[in-house]
Design a protein around this motif. Structure first.
Motif, PDB file in Angstrom:
ATOM      1  N   VAL A 164      22.442 -22.106  14.996  1.00 16.15           N
ATOM      2  CA  VAL A 164      22.466 -22.929  16.201  1.00 16.15           C
ATOM      3  C   VAL A 164      23.059 -22.074  17.315  1.00 16.15           C
ATOM      4  CG1 VAL A 164      23.280 -25.057  17.289  1.00 16.15           C
ATOM      5  CG2 VAL A 164      22.836 -25.018  14.819  1.00 16.15           C
ATOM      6  N   VAL A 165      22.380 -22.054  18.455  1.00 14.35           N
ATOM      7  CA  VAL A 165      22.883 -21.344  19.633  1.00 14.35           C
ATOM      8  C   VAL A 165      22.717 -22.260  20.845  1.00 14.35           C
ATOM      9  CG1 VAL A 165      22.461 -19.011  18.763  1.00 14.35           C
ATOM     10  CG2 VAL A 165      20.624 -20.241  19.968  1.00 14.35           C
ATOM     11  N   ARG A 166      23.238 -21.815  21.973  1.00 11.91           N
ATOM     12  CA  ARG A 166      23.115 -22.582  23.206  1.00 11.91           C
ATOM     13  C   ARG A 166      22.632 -21.674  24.326  1.00 11.91           C
ATOM     14  NH1 ARG A 166      28.822 -25.716  23.771  1.00 11.91           N
ATOM     15  NH2 ARG A 166      29.406 -23.579  24.294  1.00 11.91           N
ATOM     16  N   TYR A 167      21.755 -22.216  25.147  1.00  9.65           N
ATOM     17  CA  TYR A 167      21.303 -21.464  26.322  1.00  9.65           C
ATOM     18  C   TYR A 167      21.208 -22.425  27.506  1.00  9.65           C
ATOM     19  CZ  TYR A 167      18.586 -18.452  29.398  1.00  9.65           C
ATOM     20  OH  TYR A 167      18.168 -17.701  30.468  1.00  9.65           O
ATOM     21  N   LYS A 168      21.964 -22.127  28.538  1.00 13.44           N
ATOM     22  CA  LYS A 168      22.059 -22.983  29.727  1.00 13.44           C
ATOM     23  C   LYS A 168      22.395 -24.422  29.344  1.00 13.44           C
ATOM     24  CE  LYS A 168      19.108 -20.238  32.767  1.00 13.44           C
ATOM     25  NZ  LYS A 168      17.968 -20.238  33.726  1.00 13.44           N
ATOM     26  N   GLY A 169      23.218 -24.554  28.321  1.00 17.46           N
ATOM     27  CA  GLY A 169      23.667 -25.863  27.878  1.00 17.46           C
ATOM     28  C   GLY A 169      22.739 -26.549  26.901  1.00 17.46           C
ATOM     29  N   ILE A 170      21.541 -26.010  26.685  1.00 18.72           N
ATOM     30  CA  ILE A 170      20.590 -26.585  25.739  1.00 18.72           C
ATOM     31  C   ILE A 170      20.936 -26.099  24.334  1.00 18.72           C
ATOM     32  CG2 ILE A 170      18.166 -26.776  25.073  1.00 18.72           C
ATOM     33  CD1 ILE A 170      18.838 -28.142  27.693  1.00 18.72           C
ATOM     34  N   ARG A 171      21.094 -27.035  23.419  1.00 24.36           N
ATOM     35  CA  ARG A 171      21.478 -26.697  22.046  1.00 24.36           C
ATOM     36  C   ARG A 171      20.220 -26.501  21.195  1.00 24.36           C
ATOM     37  NH1 ARG A 171      25.109 -29.917  17.714  1.00 24.36           N
ATOM     38  NH2 ARG A 171      26.435 -28.180  17.071  1.00 24.36           N
ATOM     39  N   ILE A 172      20.069 -25.314  20.627  1.00 20.18           N
ATOM     40  CA  ILE A 172      18.860 -24.939  19.896  1.00 20.18           C
ATOM     41  C   ILE A 172      19.225 -24.565  18.468  1.00 20.18           C
ATOM     42  CG2 ILE A 172      16.889 -23.344  19.831  1.00 20.18           C
ATOM     43  CD1 ILE A 172      17.444 -22.887  22.870  1.00 20.18           C
ATOM     44  N   GLY A 173      18.595 -25.213  17.508  1.00 20.98           N
ATOM     45  CA  GLY A 173      18.835 -24.917  16.099  1.00 20.98           C
ATOM     46  C   GLY A 173      17.561 -24.460  15.418  1.00 20.98           C
ATOM     47  N   GLY A 174      17.712 -23.824  14.267  1.00 24.68           N
ATOM     48  CA  GLY A 174      16.529 -23.363  13.549  1.00 24.68           C
ATOM     49  C   GLY A 174      16.818 -23.090  12.088  1.00 24.68           C
ATOM     50  N   LEU A 175      15.765 -23.177  11.282  1.00 19.97           N
ATOM     51  CA  LEU A 175      15.807 -22.871   9.851  1.00 19.97           C
ATOM     52  C   LEU A 175      14.648 -21.947   9.547  1.00 19.97           C
ATOM     53  CD1 LEU A 175      16.962 -23.471   6.959  1.00 19.97           C
ATOM     54  CD2 LEU A 175      15.291 -25.342   6.849  1.00 19.97           C
ATOM     55  N   PRO A 188      24.534 -28.611  34.088  1.00 14.23           N
ATOM     56  CA  PRO A 188      25.246 -27.942  35.193  1.00 14.23           C
ATOM     57  C   PRO A 188      26.505 -27.245  34.694  1.00 14.23           C
ATOM     58  CG  PRO A 188      24.597 -30.173  35.817  1.00 14.23           C
ATOM     59  CD  PRO A 188      24.352 -30.048  34.344  1.00 14.23           C
ATOM     60  N   GLY A 189      26.748 -26.067  35.252  1.00 16.31           N
ATOM     61  CA  GLY A 189      27.955 -25.327  34.906  1.00 16.31           C
ATOM     62  C   GLY A 189      27.850 -24.536  33.625  1.00 16.31           C
ATOM     63  N   SER A 190      26.685 -24.545  32.985  1.00 16.61           N
ATOM     64  CA  SER A 190      26.519 -23.814  31.733  1.00 16.61           C
ATOM     65  C   SER A 190      26.293 -22.332  31.996  1.00 16.61           C
ATOM     66  CB  SER A 190      25.344 -24.381  30.939  1.00 16.61           C
ATOM     67  OG  SER A 190      25.531 -25.746  30.669  1.00 16.61           O
ATOM     68  N   SER A 191      26.583 -21.541  30.986  1.00 20.46           N
ATOM     69  CA  SER A 191      26.433 -20.099  31.107  1.00 20.46           C
ATOM     70  C   SER A 191      24.960 -19.714  31.202  1.00 20.46           C
ATOM     71  CB  SER A 191      27.068 -19.411  29.899  1.00 20.46           C
ATOM     72  OG  SER A 191      26.786 -18.021  29.895  1.00 20.46           O
ATOM     73  N   GLU A 192      24.684 -18.654  31.932  1.00 17.57           N
ATOM     74  CA  GLU A 192      23.329 -18.120  32.049  1.00 17.57           C
ATOM     75  C   GLU A 192      23.007 -17.191  30.885  1.00 17.57           C
ATOM     76  OE1 GLU A 192      21.015 -18.698  34.542  1.00 17.57           O
ATOM     77  OE2 GLU A 192      22.351 -20.231  35.336  1.00 17.57           O
ATOM     78  N   GLN A 193      23.964 -16.954  30.015  1.00 17.33           N
ATOM     79  CA  GLN A 193      23.750 -16.081  28.871  1.00 17.33           C
ATOM     80  C   GLN A 193      23.612 -16.899  27.593  1.00 17.33           C
ATOM     81  OE1 GLN A 193      27.337 -13.399  29.984  1.00 17.33           O
ATOM     82  NE2 GLN A 193      25.904 -12.023  28.947  1.00 17.33           N
ATOM     83  N   LEU A 194      23.027 -16.267  26.577  1.00 14.98           N
ATOM     84  CA  LEU A 194      22.929 -16.893  25.263  1.00 14.98           C
ATOM     85  C   LEU A 194      24.332 -17.022  24.679  1.00 14.98           C
ATOM     86  CD1 LEU A 194      20.903 -17.896  23.092  1.00 14.98           C
ATOM     87  CD2 LEU A 194      21.032 -15.606  22.091  1.00 14.98           C
ATOM     88  N   GLU A 195      24.645 -18.206  24.138  1.00 12.59           N
ATOM     89  CA  GLU A 195      25.996 -18.467  23.633  1.00 12.59           C
ATOM     90  C   GLU A 195      25.975 -18.901  22.173  1.00 12.59           C
ATOM     91  OE1 GLU A 195      28.850 -20.134  27.043  1.00 12.59           O
ATOM     92  OE2 GLU A 195      27.185 -21.492  26.588  1.00 12.59           O
ATOM     93  N   TYR A 196      27.049 -18.577  21.474  1.00 14.62           N
ATOM     94  CA  TYR A 196      27.276 -19.146  20.150  1.00 14.62           C
ATOM     95  C   TYR A 196      27.570 -20.640  20.290  1.00 14.62           C
ATOM     96  CZ  TYR A 196      27.859 -14.419  18.169  1.00 14.62           C
ATOM     97  OH  TYR A 196      27.664 -13.126  17.743  1.00 14.62           O
TER      98      TYR A 196
END
Length: 561
Positions: free
Chosen positions: A112-123, A272-280
């Motif tokens: 699971v990672v986050r990008y611009k506040g969007i939470r993205i998971g995968g298997l 709003p206010g989320s990082s522009e980088q890929l986040e853990y």
């Protein structure tokens, strides 16, 4: 934020990025993120190709190596999961995820990672019941068996994902959740892929593990690939307590070929206010820490902890304090470090090395993450266990005076690639058919400066769901079906494009769904009818019927698309 979702990549990065660029110019938009749903084929050199479960004649270098070597850089942040046709030795270096090239991120076995506040998971991988309860024990050089089992989903990764409690925006799997076709237009699916009818009608098509995750995670969007067909579904989950029922919009896409539905663009509201980088994701990292002791690198059966007298602990959900501890471990910075480095030499088209053997390296990205969070590098651990097994085997052979000779490259199964596989999915992937097949495309034809004619169809994602049967389905915990009308759907763009550049003979696609793979012992061909189709050479053509592809089979005769 505009997100492009792609089905099976098959190493065609140049063509995918060109298609996105063409769409951006035509529609006057900017794509922020690309998600790829498996069969990415991060092949760095000839050795990696020998670790990919496809027949030798379909092993082509494609274009990923250009991005790995630095010759090119991905123009869009790209996140992908693994499928069943991967350079497994490469992806195994990153069990918890990491960069396979600058700006291209692999999710790991599960992540699971986050990008611009969007939470993205995968298997990553596909479901096979006979390997589901094993550990990640595979290590190069692969045997014909482990060449396939290495990409099979494991229960430990599903168990980790089921500890997630916070809402999920997007989730990706390569194969479909079992039963998802009941929430879309089954008739249209069967019309496109007639051989799937038996599995669809018996609800055996798809991954039961993914179905469990769908019921637990209830993400806003779920993207898949694997079956090389575009299919949309709308799932409404049962309401829990007084909460509003959550819905999941499912979309599966085709592979990257002309006139195929392999790409979809949709718009999600960034926070709003989320990082522009890929986040853990702090909850996910805390779960990794909590479940680290449960991981095994053995082919023996592992059963998840349950609320019984056999386990002292069975609940591995994490609290806010656990997440804050992870943030502290990372020094307060959740941004994924840009620490990609080459671990093996890249393919050199001027000086090819066709006899390069598969490489296995410990990836410094994994080493750094494990050291920071106190995790176990299960790939390194599997390598140590593998070496111990080999040493013990050699000692036994020396004691017995064995003169047996072992192949120099156990992972190279090219001599077995032509054997009959009764479980093979036969999807229409013949290149000549694809070139001449419109596949239901409805769009306008345009010609660019090079004179290349393209058929273009751009539509709203609402159409995908508005075309579903009257009343969307409700997905309760028991996966039973109830009717409810749900018409909510965000706007987006659907792309139905041929590739902007013509393919050359060396970049032909992999018709892996027609692959005939190895089994021991080989299966005997059986005719399904009295018809006799005779080829030009006088040999009788055998008609194969698609067989159940996800039900457990204890023999060795299996393969996936």
């Amino acid at each position: 934020m505009k997100i492009a979702v792609e089905g099976c990549c098959h190493g065609e990065l140049d063509k995918i990025y060109e298609t996105i660029r063409y769409l951006e110019d035509r529609e006057d938009l900017k794509v922020d993120l690309l998600l790829c749903c498996g069969d990415f084929q991060a092949v760095r050199n000839e050795g990696d190709m020998k670790c990919m479960a496809v027949p030798t004649k379909y092993r082509h270098m494609q274009t990923f190596y250009k991005y790995y070597s630095g010759e090119k850089k991905a123009p869009i942040l790209t996140i992908f999961i693994g499928g069943n046709h991967e350079a497994s030795n490469h992806l195994q270096e990153l069990p918890y995820g990491g960069w396979v090239a600058p700006n291209i991120y692999y999710m790991g076995y599960a992540g699971v990672v986050r990008y611009k506040g969007i939470r993205i998971g995968g298997l990553s991988g596909i479901f096979k019941s006979h390997d589901y309860s094993k550990g990640h024990y595979e290590f190069p050089p692969y045997s014909p068996e482990t060449l396939r089992s290495v990409y099979h989903v494991r229960s430990i990764d599903v168990f980790k994902l089921k500890q997630i409690q916070m809402p999920m925006d997007v989730f990706m799997t390569h194969d479909w959740p079992q039963g998802i076709y009941h929430y879309g237009c089954m008739q249209e699916l069967i019309r496109k892929k007639k051989f799937l009818q038996q599995e669809v009608e018996s609800s055996t098509l798809g991954s039961p593990a993914a179905a469990e995750l769908l019921a637990h995670l209830k993400p806003s969007y779920w993207f898949s690939a694997h079956l090389h067909v575009k299919f949309a579904a709308h799932v409404e989950h049962e309401a829990q307590g007084h909460n509003t029922p959550r819905t999941t919009k499912f979309l599966s896409l085709d592979k990257c070929l002309p006139h195929r539905d392999f790409l979809q663009v949709l718009e999600l509201a960034e926070r709003p206010g989320s990082s522009e980088q890929l986040e853990y994701d702090p909850e996910w990292l805390a779960i990794l820490k909590a479940t680290d002791s449960l991981q095994k690198v053995s082919p023996s059966i592992w059963l998840p902890p349950e609320d019984n007298a056999l386990h002292a602990k069975w609940d591995f959900t994490v609290a806010e304090a656990d997440m804050m501890e992870v943030v502290s471990d990372l020094g307060g910075d959740l941004c994924v470090p840009v620490n990609f480095s080459l671990t093996v030499p890249s393919y050199d088209p001027i000086h090819p090395q066709p006899y390069t053997q598969p490489s296995y390296r410990i990836n410094p990205q994994t080493t750094e993450l494990c050291a920071t969070l106190g995790l176990t590098d299960i790939y390194a651990q599997a390598g140590q266990t593998s070496q111990l097994r080999q040493s013990a085997r050699r000692e036994d052979e020396d004691n017995l005076g064995s003169c047996e000779e072992f192949p120099s490259n156990p992972a190279d199964t090219s001599e077995l690639s032509g054997s009959y596989n009764p479980d093979e999915i036969s999807i229409e992937d013949d290149w000549d058919k694809d070139k001449g097949e419109e596949d239901g495309i409805a769009g306008e034809k345009v010609t660019d400066d090079t004179g290349l004619e393209r058929a273009v169809g751009v539509e709203e994602i609402d159409r995908e769901y508005s075309s579903l049967p009257s009343g969307s389905q409700i997905l309760p915990h028991s996966l039973s079906t109830k009717a409810e009308v749900v018409n909510q759907s965000p706007g987006s763009l659907s792309l139905q494009l041929p590739l902007p550049t013509q393919s050359t003979s060396q970049n032909l696609p992999h018709p892996e769904l027609q692959e005939e793979w190895v089994t021991q012992p080989p299966k005997v061909h059986k005719r399904c009818s009295d018809e006799k189709d005779v080829g030009k050479d006088g040999t009788i053509k055998i008609k194969r019927r698609n067989q159940t592809i996800y039900i457990a089979k204890q023999d060795d005769g299996y393969e996936e698309n």
